[in-house]
Design a protein around this motif. Structure first.
Motif, PDB file in Angstrom:
ATOM      1  N   SER A   1       0.823  -1.225   0.000  1.00  0.00           N
ATOM      2  CA  SER A   1       0.000   0.000   0.000  1.00  0.00           C
ATOM      3  C   SER A   1       0.850   1.267   0.000  1.00  0.00           C
ATOM      4  O   SER A   1       1.691   1.440  -0.876  1.00  0.00           O
ATOM      5  CB  SER A   1      -0.971  -0.029   1.193  1.00  0.00           C
ATOM      6  OG  SER A   1      -1.774  -1.193   1.138  1.00  0.00           O
ATOM      7  N   SER A   2       0.668   2.125   0.985  1.00  0.00           N
ATOM      8  CA  SER A   2       1.340   3.432   1.007  1.00  0.00           C
ATOM      9  C   SER A   2       2.843   3.315   1.256  1.00  0.00           C
ATOM     10  O   SER A   2       3.576   4.292   1.088  1.00  0.00           O
ATOM     11  CB  SER A   2       0.718   4.330   2.076  1.00  0.00           C
ATOM     12  OG  SER A   2       0.916   3.776   3.371  1.00  0.00           O
TER      13      SER A   2
ATOM     14  N   LYS B   1      -4.645   8.719   3.045  1.00  0.00           N
ATOM     15  CA  LYS B   1      -3.209   8.765   2.716  1.00  0.00           C
ATOM     16  C   LYS B   1      -2.675   7.414   2.229  1.00  0.00           C
ATOM     17  O   LYS B   1      -1.519   7.049   2.453  1.00  0.00           O
ATOM     18  CB  LYS B   1      -2.398   9.258   3.912  1.00  0.00           C
ATOM     19  CG  LYS B   1      -2.729  10.684   4.327  1.00  0.00           C
ATOM     20  CD  LYS B   1      -1.874  11.146   5.485  1.00  0.00           C
ATOM     21  CE  LYS B   1      -2.221  12.590   5.858  1.00  0.00           C
ATOM     22  NZ  LYS B   1      -1.415  13.062   7.018  1.00  0.00           N
ATOM     23  N   GLY B   2      -3.549   6.684   1.555  1.00  0.00           N
ATOM     24  CA  GLY B   2      -3.146   5.395   0.996  1.00  0.00           C
ATOM     25  C   GLY B   2      -3.316   4.224   1.931  1.00  0.00           C
ATOM     26  O   GLY B   2      -3.105   3.078   1.538  1.00  0.00           O
ATOM     27  N   ASN B   3      -3.727   4.490   3.157  1.00  0.00           N
ATOM     28  CA  ASN B   3      -3.869   3.421   4.155  1.00  0.00           C
ATOM     29  C   ASN B   3      -5.330   3.012   4.303  1.00  0.00           C
ATOM     30  O   ASN B   3      -5.848   2.912   5.402  1.00  0.00           O
ATOM     31  CB  ASN B   3      -3.291   3.889   5.493  1.00  0.00           C
ATOM     32  CG  ASN B   3      -1.825   4.237   5.379  1.00  0.00           C
ATOM     33  OD1 ASN B   3      -1.022   3.434   4.915  1.00  0.00           O
ATOM     34  ND2 ASN B   3      -1.461   5.445   5.786  1.00  0.00           N
TER      35      ASN B   3
ATOM     36  N   ASN C   1      -3.750   2.693  -4.922  1.00  0.00           N
ATOM     37  CA  ASN C   1      -2.299   2.861  -4.738  1.00  0.00           C
ATOM     38  C   ASN C   1      -1.517   2.450  -5.977  1.00  0.00           C
ATOM     39  O   ASN C   1      -0.481   3.058  -6.297  1.00  0.00           O
ATOM     40  CB  ASN C   1      -1.819   2.058  -3.525  1.00  0.00           C
ATOM     41  CG  ASN C   1      -2.105   2.759  -2.214  1.00  0.00           C
ATOM     42  OD1 ASN C   1      -1.926   3.966  -2.090  1.00  0.00           O
ATOM     43  ND2 ASN C   1      -2.546   2.005  -1.211  1.00  0.00           N
TER      44      ASN C   1
END
Length: 336
Positions: A94-95, A181-183, A240
């Motif tokens: 992921s992030s 935030k990508g999470n 992502n």
């Protein structure tokens, strides 16, 4: 029978200095390698493409003919098949997935071709959009290995305007409150749908919408097309992954890395491959003017622009038969 092959690279040191852990490239080959290895064509993948989408450029009645050539279709990092935020090592999921450049992609593709496939020469590297960007990268990074390149609707360096366009579709995606935030735990669906709808305005030209050419693609209205693009990005893409490749696209510059150290002109001049640059005059973000600049410095380059109301998507297999015909003529010229 497996639908594709995997090449495990182990830990790879990236241009950024970071390590991509347990890296892998997914690829598929078509045709047979001849005895003197003179029939190799490399087809990298484009932004929302895979080796499956690349099959639209291959055929027994096409210039890229599997009966004549050994075709290697390689999935770029971030597309969900090769190492990507959605499938990477747990510590880089992921992030946490590191920043990838086209230099990194081609460095690893080179390892696949030389170490796994034992190939020393490439007759042609070609591709649409980001795949075309990779063809320039191949020719600059390994100038003695590549005989010819044909980037179509692409550039050797992402222009400022192209960068800004990408910031726009990115902003639409990350505005989703579920983005986090990508999470995210679930895909940011509203953001993915917004990404697709915004992108549709850039993918085709103004003439395409004015003349209602979306009807030729099976859509009754522009809204139907927009909804289709929204659904496609919602169903088929991890957020992502899209943003990882988008960053790679923004960083596109063949002079990045240890060989040219940011000297863009020197990188263009280093290209030994016979080159045909094939922009679409109605492409809204890969502009002919960028290719005109490149041609000044690539020693064996010719510029062959084409008109198409389909804009950037003129190159999408099945959209524009005239583009396909001229693309095949240009490829045949380079392979002769």
């Amino acid at each position: 029978m497996k639908k594709y092959q995997e090449f495990n690279l182990g830990n790879v040191k990236l241009l950024s200095g970071k390590i991509l852990k347990s890296a892998k490239l997914v690829y598929k080959t078509y045709g047979k390698l001849n005895k003197d290895q003179s029939n190799v064509i490399v087809l990298p993948t484009f932004y929302t493409g895979t080796h499956i989408r690349n099959e639209g450029f291959i055929g027994k009645n096409r210039a890229i003919n599997p009966n004549k050539y050994f075709i290697i279709s390689i999935n770029m990092f971030g597309n969900g098949l090769s190492s990507s935020p959605s499938n990477s090592n747990k510590l880089q999921r992921s992030s946490q997935f590191p920043e990838i450049t086209l230099w990194d992609n081609i460095y690893c593709q080179h390892k696949l071709i030389t170490e796994k496939l034992k190939i020393k020469k490439i007759a042609l590297v070609t591709g649409w959009s980001m795949a075309g960007c990779q063809s320039y990268q191949w020719a600059a990074q390994y100038p003695n290995m590549v005989k010819a390149i044909l980037p179509f609707c692409a550039s050797a360096k992402t222009s400022i305007h192209n960068h800004v366009f990408l910031e726009g579709v990115k902003a639409a995606l990350i505005a989703d409150t579920n983005w986090n935030k990508g999470n995210y735990k679930k895909q940011p669906v509203a953001g993915l749908r917004a990404f697709g709808r915004v992108y549709a305005g850039w993918a085709f030209s103004q003439d395409f919408y004015r003349d209602k050419l979306y009807k030729k693609l099976g859509f009754n209205s522009a809204e139907d097309l927009l909804d289709n693009w929204a659904k496609d990005h919602e169903k088929n893409w991890d957020a992502n992954d899209l943003l990882s490749k988008l960053k790679t696209w923004q960083l596109n510059n063949i002079s990045s890395g240890p060989l040219y150290k940011g000297n863009y002109i020197k990188a263009l001049q280093s290209i030994k491959a016979k080159t045909i640059l094939m922009p679409c005059n109605q492409d809204l973000y890969f502009r002919k003017e960028d290719n005109m600049f490149e041609k000044k410095f690539i020693k064996r380059a010719s510029l062959k622009p084409i008109d198409s109301p389909y804009g950037h998507c003129a190159a999408n297999p099945g959209n524009d038969k005239n583009f396909q015909r001229k693309l095949d003529l240009n490829i045949a010229e380079l392979l002769t």
